[in-house]
Motif scaffolding. Structure first.
Motif, short mmCIF file in Angstrom:
data_model
loop_
_atom_site.label_atom_id
_atom_site.label_comp_id
_atom_site.label_asym_id
_atom_site.label_seq_id
_atom_site.Cartn_x
_atom_site.Cartn_y
_atom_site.Cartn_z
N LEU A 92 38.32 65.43 50.02
CA LEU A 92 37.69 66.66 49.50
C LEU A 92 36.18 66.60 49.70
O LEU A 92 35.55 67.58 50.10
CB LEU A 92 38.00 66.83 48.01
N SER A 93 35.61 65.42 49.41
CA SER A 93 34.16 65.26 49.52
C SER A 93 33.72 65.37 50.97
O SER A 93 32.71 66.03 51.27
CB SER A 93 33.74 63.90 48.95
N GLY A 94 34.46 64.75 51.88
CA GLY A 94 34.11 64.79 53.29
C GLY A 94 34.23 66.19 53.88
O GLY A 94 33.46 66.59 54.73
N ALA A 95 35.24 66.94 53.38
CA ALA A 95 35.44 68.29 53.89
C ALA A 95 34.61 69.30 53.09
O ALA A 95 34.70 70.50 53.35
CB ALA A 95 36.91 68.66 53.84
N GLU A 96 33.85 68.82 52.11
CA GLU A 96 33.02 69.67 51.25
C GLU A 96 33.82 70.80 50.61
O GLU A 96 33.51 71.98 50.76
CB GLU A 96 31.83 70.23 52.02
N LEU A 97 34.87 70.39 49.91
CA LEU A 97 35.71 71.36 49.21
C LEU A 97 35.46 71.25 47.71
O LEU A 97 35.38 70.15 47.16
CB LEU A 97 37.18 71.10 49.52
N PRO A 98 35.37 72.39 47.02
CA PRO A 98 35.19 72.37 45.57
C PRO A 98 36.50 72.07 44.86
O PRO A 98 37.57 72.54 45.30
CB PRO A 98 34.72 73.80 45.26
N ALA A 99 36.44 71.28 43.79
CA ALA A 99 37.62 71.05 42.96
C ALA A 99 37.16 70.47 41.64
O ALA A 99 36.10 69.84 41.56
CB ALA A 99 38.58 70.09 43.65
N VAL A 100 37.96 70.68 40.62
CA VAL A 100 37.68 70.08 39.30
C VAL A 100 38.79 69.09 38.98
O VAL A 100 39.97 69.43 39.04
CB VAL A 100 37.57 71.17 38.21
N VAL A 101 38.38 67.86 38.71
CA VAL A 101 39.31 66.77 38.41
C VAL A 101 39.00 66.24 37.01
O VAL A 101 37.86 65.87 36.74
CB VAL A 101 39.18 65.63 39.43
N VAL A 102 40.00 66.24 36.15
CA VAL A 102 39.80 65.74 34.78
C VAL A 102 40.37 64.33 34.68
O VAL A 102 41.49 64.08 35.10
CB VAL A 102 40.52 66.66 33.76
N ARG A 161 30.01 73.09 46.70
CA ARG A 161 31.19 72.65 47.46
C ARG A 161 31.39 71.14 47.26
O ARG A 161 31.31 70.34 48.19
CB ARG A 161 31.06 73.00 48.95
N ILE A 162 31.67 70.79 46.02
CA ILE A 162 31.72 69.38 45.65
C ILE A 162 32.83 69.19 44.61
O ILE A 162 33.25 70.15 43.96
CB ILE A 162 30.35 68.94 45.07
N VAL A 163 33.30 67.96 44.48
CA VAL A 163 34.27 67.64 43.43
C VAL A 163 33.51 67.39 42.14
O VAL A 163 32.52 66.64 42.13
CB VAL A 163 35.10 66.40 43.80
N VAL A 164 33.94 68.02 41.06
CA VAL A 164 33.35 67.77 39.75
C VAL A 164 34.39 67.06 38.90
O VAL A 164 35.52 67.54 38.76
CB VAL A 164 32.90 69.07 39.07
N ILE A 165 34.01 65.90 38.38
CA ILE A 165 34.91 65.14 37.52
C ILE A 165 34.50 65.35 36.07
O ILE A 165 33.32 65.19 35.72
CB ILE A 165 34.85 63.63 37.85
N ILE A 166 35.46 65.75 35.25
CA ILE A 166 35.22 65.79 33.81
C ILE A 166 35.75 64.48 33.26
O ILE A 166 36.95 64.22 33.29
CB ILE A 166 35.92 67.00 33.17
N LEU A 167 34.81 63.64 32.83
CA LEU A 167 35.17 62.28 32.43
C LEU A 167 35.22 62.20 30.91
O LEU A 167 34.19 62.03 30.25
CB LEU A 167 34.15 61.29 33.00
#
Lengths: 350, 178, 251
Positions: A92-102, A161-167
């Motif tokens: 996802l990061s390499g392809a610059e795709l947005p996503a939310v990961v908890v 266009r980045i992965v956001v982690i909710i930690l």
């Protein structure tokens, strides 16, 4: 909006729906099971898709597909499951795709236990997957902030266009507190220049992280990623200070640890010890400059984490040798106690 | 005011629900609240517990390592948790299921025949409500009995709401006998 | 005397959706043929503007450079999961997962089985050449008994590493798929049959029918250490007895 008593995991789900998330892919693991259950109940009612994947690996790759197709999409898991998602997060990061990961962290390494812990700081903040990439990492300290930051996470993901982690951790995910559900941000992000929807009236779009030719194509992609990360570092640091300005001793913690630190600050102030708290809300980008300013002139910093010492490395890099940095950690899902924090800080004062 | 409450028993005794009802009632009366349940494998037929904070001020740590009041519904919970009650704190124990009095002498203890009182109200399943009623009598700052009765409708899941008449009687029964 | 004028009539040409660029495939490789068949089917169905192609890790990793539709990379084995995510967002699109044998039957077995079992309305094109081509000719889950590869230098020994897996038969145990067929591109007849199967698999999506699975036995002369003609003959003589051709399901 009315105040309602909500469990952390469910508050994330409702906030995601408020943020316009209509696609969720996940796999069961304790202590975040309320979130997929909530999404399986709510998403069909708002025209969305809930899918229980065959594995965390499949789930994160479904997220990749849905994100490439232009959707706001989320997955959630807990530590062992998030390890499995690392491959997809790198792609996802390499392809610059947005996503939310908890990630509702639990005790590790390995299968560990199901109590809340903070042992995945390195994994979330320093990488976890392969290659030079960063995810924005948000560390909420309670149910209200879980909900608020979930809405923000979708905007950040789309904006950069980045992965956001909710930690979070197991305690915060399981905890119920009264909250006011956030309003939608109203921000709209145009994805038409890159998303996959069928090449109608335009040239085909390709979503890929691979760059084979020319020889410097991958270097260019990486340079662009790094430029983006520098922008995020400047623009998106979040932190909270409390009673820090006149403090002699500064506690630093994130998430649940920070709340225990805040109780400790109150207890120390009652005992006549001037203590304060600095709480990073973004763990990446880490609010280094702000921490260095807050730490200036303090006698000592005590970093409190539910791990063997991870964020403390970033604290040390922030203040370098200007202020001595001590560490107090608890392991295996044990929470730090106010008593031991107070005792440690009082020992500096003696 | 600040109360750190701890509820413990075995899975199925309604421990988590009792904590949630306290939160909803206290919230309605303008208090800050937090609720952390035990979860996962230990809840499947094992012991269940939850930590609840009720406070006039914003809650910093939601953890309750040394409760000011503790409810124990079965013997393993008494043995495991009586030691964590803070000195001068309150321990309510379910005398119906515990054949051994608490050994602590530096705390206030109260034996409640929760199952018997609940049976009289209509079902032994309401024993948690009896204990809760007793707690409200001894710690009136947490929430009023009326407020607690008032939230039963929203707190109890739909399939158990027909028990709310019994729950109301059990709460009152516990309150009156504490 | 009437004068005959010669009229130009195009009877065969490059499919519109097939990019006019040299490809990277080896001489005698089946991927080029299969790309062309896929491109012909997309052209003939008129779905260039609604098709999204998921390329795997393997020799066909760059498939999106050759077929001019929206394309997405997938991590090794994850094409069905990526395709699932895309299809769930764009149910109107025709979503194709193009995969090799290592991708589909080794590292991606779980994704393969579960996408099929859910009846995802996608088309999976499975190119089976009994070897890992891209990494240099290692043993695949479909490598034949006694077949020598870089990692089975003494021949695949079933007592040690099991037998070749038959994907169509495996998927045929599931209830949801609507179309399952095995073809081969080792002969003109086989190529024509393969095109019909691909056409059916894509039409099933256009008609919103369900999951289609097309396995294509294909040549890897480089990996097998054979001349192209020899490789095509080997598909017929050695592969088809283990992987029988034919339709297993058409609903």
């Amino acid at each position: 909006m009315a105040v309602t008593l909500m469990k952390g995991n469910e508050a994330i789900g409702e906030a995601a729906i408020i943020a316009g998330c209509r696609h969720y892919f996940g796999y069961p693991i304790t202590p975040q099971n309320e979130l997929p259950a909530y999404m399986s109940m709510r998403l069909p009612k708002v025209g969305g898709t809930f899918l229980q994947a065959e594995s965390e690996v499949a789930a994160i790759n479904m997220v990749l597909g849905a994100s490439a197709a232009g959707a706001r999409v989320m997955t959630s898991s807990s530590s062992p499951g998030v390890s499995l998602k690392m491959e997809g997060i790198s792609y996802l990061s390499g392809a610059e795709l947005p996503a939310v990961v908890v990630n509702m962290m639990r005790g590790g390494p390995g299968l560990g236990n199901i109590a809340g812990a903070q042992g995945d700081y390195f994994q979330a903040v320093k990488g976890g997957g392969h290659g030079d990439y960063h995810c924005i990492v948000l560390a909420p300290n309670g149910v209200q902030e879980l909900a608020d930051l979930t809405v923000k996470a979708f905007d950040l993901a789309d904006q950069y266009r980045i992965v956001v982690i909710i930690l979070g951790d197991g305690f915060i995910g399981q905890m119920s507190e009264p909250i006011t559900l956030p309003a939608p941000s109203g921000r709209v992000f145009d994805k038409s220049a890159w998303m996959l929807s069928g090449a109608t009236g335009r040239d085909p779009h390709v979503i890929a992280s691979m760059r084979l030719a020319p020889d410097d194509a991958l270097a260019h992609l990486n340079a662009r990623l790094q430029d983006k990360y520098r922008v995020i570092e400047k623009a998106e640091c979040m932190w909270e200070k409390s009673q820090a300005d006149d403090a002699e001793f500064l506690l630093v913690g994130f998430g649940l640890s920070a709340r225990i630190c805040r109780s400790s600050v109150s207890a120390l102030r009652k005992a006549g010890v001037r203590a304060g708290l600095f709480r990073p809300i973004t763990l990446w980008p880490f609010p280094s400059g702000e921490l260095a300013r807050a730490a200036a002139g303090k006698k000592k910093i005590l970093v409190v984490e539910m791990n063997a010492g991870q964020m403390v490395e970033d604290v040390r890099l922030s203040v370098l040798s200007s202020v001595p940095v001590d560490f107090l950690g608890t392991l295996g899902g044990v929470t730090p106690s106010v008593d031991e924090i107070v005792e440690r800080v009082r020992s500096y004062a003696r | 005011m600040y109360e750190g409450l701890f509820f413990a028993g075995f899975g199925g005794q309604g421990i988590i629900l009792a904590g949630k009802i306290v939160c909803l009632a206290a919230m309605g009366e303008g208090k800050h609240v937090s609720h952390i349940p035990s979860y996962g494998a230990e809840m499947r037929g094992g012991t269940a517990n939850c930590s609840v904070v009720v406070s006039d001020d914003e809650i910093a740590s939601p953890l309750v390592p040394r409760p000011s009041a503790c409810i124990v519904m079965n013997k393993p919970s008494l043995l495991k948790f009586q030691s964590i009650v803070q000195v001068g704190g309150l321990l309510l124990w379910n005398e119906s299921l515990i054949d051994l009095a608490p050994s602590r002498t530096d705390i206030e203890t109260l034996a409640v025949k929760a199952n018997e009182i609940a049976e009289a109200a209509g079902s032994y399943k309401a024993a948690n409500m009896v204990m809760l009623g007793a707690l409200l009598k001894r710690k009136p700052d947490i929430a009023s009995l009326e407020a607690v009765i008032g939230v039963l409708g929203v707190a109890v899941s739909v399939r158990h709401r027909e028990l709310n008449d019994i729950n109301r009687k059990a709460l009152t029964g516990g309150y009156e006998r504490a | 005397m009437p004068v005959e004028t010669l009229q130009e009539k195009l009877v065969y040409g490059r499919p519109q959706v097939l990019a006019d660029v040299p490809n990277h495939y080896c001489p005698g490789c089946g991927h080029g043929i299969i790309h062309k068949l896929l491109a012909q089917c997309i052209d003939e169905l008129g779905i260039q503007q609604t098709t999204i192609l998921v390329a795997p890790v393997g020799c066909s990793v760059l498939a999106y450079n050759y077929i001019k539709v929206d394309g997405c990379e997938a991590a090794h084995g994850r094409a069905p999961a990526v395709a699932t995510g895309i299809k769930r967002v764009h149910p109107e699109a025709t979503v194709i997962a193009y995969q090799g044998d290592g991708d589909l039957l080794a590292i991606g077995t779980a994704e393969t089985i579960h996408a099929a079992n859910r009846g995802e309305k996608i088309t999976v094109i499975f190119v089976n050449n009994a070897i890992y081509g891209m990494t240099g000719g290692q043993m695949a889950p479909t490598t034949l008994q006694a077949q020598k590869t870089k990692t089975s230098p003494y021949g695949r020994n079933p007592a040690d590493v099991g037998y070749p897996i038959r994907a169509c038969e495996l998927i045929n145990t599931l209830d949801a798929p609507v179309f399952i067929e095995r073809c081969a591109v080792s002969s003109v007849k086989g190529i024509l049959k393969t095109k019909r199967a691909i056409m059916k698999g894509l039409r099933n999506q256009v008609e919103k029918k369900g999951y289609s699975f097309i396995e294509i036995l294909s040549m890897c002369p480089t990996g097998w250490g054979m001349e192209p003609r020899e490789a095509a003959a080997w598909v017929d003589s050695d592969m088809t007895p283990v992987f029988p051709l034919g339709n297993l399901r058409d609903r």
